[in-house]
Design a protein around this motif. Structure first.
Motif, PDB file in Angstrom:
ATOM      1  N   THR A  84      14.220  -5.324 -13.219  1.00 15.67           N
ATOM      2  CA  THR A  84      13.552  -6.615 -13.108  1.00 15.67           C
ATOM      3  C   THR A  84      13.082  -7.057 -14.483  1.00 15.67           C
ATOM      4  O   THR A  84      12.582  -6.246 -15.263  1.00 15.67           O
ATOM      5  CB  THR A  84      12.340  -6.512 -12.155  1.00 15.67           C
ATOM      6  OG1 THR A  84      12.820  -6.163 -10.858  1.00 15.67           O
ATOM      7  CG2 THR A  84      11.561  -7.804 -12.078  1.00 15.67           C
ATOM      8  N   THR A 100       7.872 -15.757 -14.818  1.00  9.97           N
ATOM      9  CA  THR A 100       9.192 -15.903 -14.216  1.00  9.97           C
ATOM     10  C   THR A 100       9.677 -14.484 -13.966  1.00  9.97           C
ATOM     11  O   THR A 100       9.721 -13.664 -14.893  1.00  9.97           O
ATOM     12  CB  THR A 100      10.166 -16.642 -15.149  1.00  9.97           C
ATOM     13  OG1 THR A 100       9.669 -17.966 -15.359  1.00  9.97           O
ATOM     14  CG2 THR A 100      11.559 -16.706 -14.551  1.00  9.97           C
ATOM     15  N   THR A 102      12.757 -12.161 -12.589  1.00  9.47           N
ATOM     16  CA  THR A 102      14.168 -12.089 -12.225  1.00  9.47           C
ATOM     17  C   THR A 102      14.437 -10.672 -11.735  1.00  9.47           C
ATOM     18  O   THR A 102      14.253  -9.711 -12.474  1.00  9.47           O
ATOM     19  CB  THR A 102      15.075 -12.427 -13.423  1.00  9.47           C
ATOM     20  OG1 THR A 102      14.659 -13.687 -13.972  1.00  9.47           O
ATOM     21  CG2 THR A 102      16.526 -12.514 -13.000  1.00  9.47           C
ATOM     22  N   GLY A 128      21.597 -11.654 -12.303  1.00  6.93           N
ATOM     23  CA  GLY A 128      20.394 -11.370 -11.525  1.00  6.93           C
ATOM     24  C   GLY A 128      20.583 -11.837 -10.094  1.00  6.93           C
ATOM     25  O   GLY A 128      21.262 -12.827  -9.840  1.00  6.93           O
ATOM     26  N   SER A 130      18.000 -12.606  -7.859  1.00  5.77           N
ATOM     27  CA  SER A 130      17.052 -13.641  -7.451  1.00  5.77           C
ATOM     28  C   SER A 130      16.086 -13.917  -8.590  1.00  5.77           C
ATOM     29  O   SER A 130      15.884 -13.076  -9.469  1.00  5.77           O
ATOM     30  CB  SER A 130      16.274 -13.218  -6.211  1.00  5.77           C
ATOM     31  OG  SER A 130      15.429 -12.126  -6.519  1.00  5.77           O
ATOM     32  N   GLN A 131      15.500 -15.113  -8.545  1.00  6.50           N
ATOM     33  CA  GLN A 131      14.538 -15.483  -9.581  1.00  6.50           C
ATOM     34  C   GLN A 131      13.403 -16.287  -8.967  1.00  6.50           C
ATOM     35  O   GLN A 131      13.634 -17.180  -8.156  1.00  6.50           O
ATOM     36  CB  GLN A 131      15.208 -16.296 -10.682  1.00  6.50           C
ATOM     37  CG  GLN A 131      14.303 -16.549 -11.866  1.00  6.50           C
ATOM     38  CD  GLN A 131      15.024 -17.214 -13.021  1.00  6.50           C
ATOM     39  OE1 GLN A 131      15.527 -18.307 -12.876  1.00  6.50           O
ATOM     40  NE2 GLN A 131      15.072 -16.523 -14.151  1.00  6.50           N
ATOM     41  N   GLU A 132      12.178 -15.927  -9.349  1.00 12.87           N
ATOM     42  CA  GLU A 132      10.987 -16.640  -8.927  1.00 12.87           C
ATOM     43  C   GLU A 132      10.369 -17.241 -10.181  1.00 12.87           C
ATOM     44  O   GLU A 132      10.175 -16.541 -11.167  1.00 12.87           O
ATOM     45  CB  GLU A 132       9.996 -15.691  -8.272  1.00 12.87           C
ATOM     46  CG  GLU A 132      10.561 -14.944  -7.066  1.00 12.87           C
ATOM     47  CD  GLU A 132       9.731 -13.723  -6.736  1.00 12.87           C
ATOM     48  OE1 GLU A 132       8.523 -13.876  -6.472  1.00 12.87           O
ATOM     49  OE2 GLU A 132      10.296 -12.620  -6.758  1.00 12.87           O
TER      50      GLU A 132
END
Length: 175
Positions: A84, A100, A102, A128, A130-132
């Motif tokens: 991550t 952020t 990832t 990646g 998913s990303q927030e």
């Protein structure tokens, strides 16, 4: 299809055997916007919830049989470990406590440019899952202080540990 909840339901089967959160999914046998691809934000055995469905493409109530289709996936060797990346830009919009994140990052390629008595450079290609964006750290997460001692000298190949010389890079071979 439940347009208010953005959910697609099945009477039987198990969506979780094939799909997971973050997958691009569509039901091409449905009609109108219901047939368009969406990102799965929740997956249970009989319900997939869609996220990021555009306001100008609302779902509509619909029942009936439909096939499901997922987007082609880039699969990286199963023995490859993912990691991550947590980014923080304290001077930007979110401030010092917004990140952020990832997740599921895997390195898919790399390139090094090595020179004697000059800076060595490298690039990494990554994927990646998913990303927030603009989120706080996950509950219970803590970050270690950044390392303040040099760990590698790109000019002479010196490797340091705890401020002392650990060794020297004399050969580097990529396979």
């Amino acid at each position: 299809v439940d347009e208010a909840a953005n959910t697609f339901s099945a009477d039987s089967g198990d969506f979780t055997l094939i799909y997971k959160v973050g997958d691009l999914v569509s039901f091409p046998d449905l009609t109108g916007n219901n047939a368009k691809p969406f990102v799965a934000t929740e997956v249970t055995p009989t319900v997939i919830t869609g996220g990021n469905i555009p306001i100008n493409q609302p779902l509509s109530p619909e029942t009936g049989a439909s096939g499901i289709q997922g987007a082609a996936k880039a699969v990286i060797d199963d023995i490859c470990t993912s990691f991550t990346i947590i980014e923080n830009y304290p001077n930007l919009e979110g401030g010092p406590d917004i990140y952020t994140i990832t997740r599921g990052v895997k390195i898919t390629g790399w390139n090094f440019t090595l020179s004697v008595n000059d800076n060595n450079t490298g690039t990494f290609s990554m994927l990646g899952l998913s990303q927030e964006v603009n989120v706080p750290l996950p509950e219970g997460a803590t970050l270690e202080a950044a390392q303040e001692t040099q760990v590698y000298s790109g000019v002479d190949g010196t490797i340091y540990e705890d401020g002392g010389i650990l060794g020297y890079v004399i050969v580097l071979t990529a396979h």
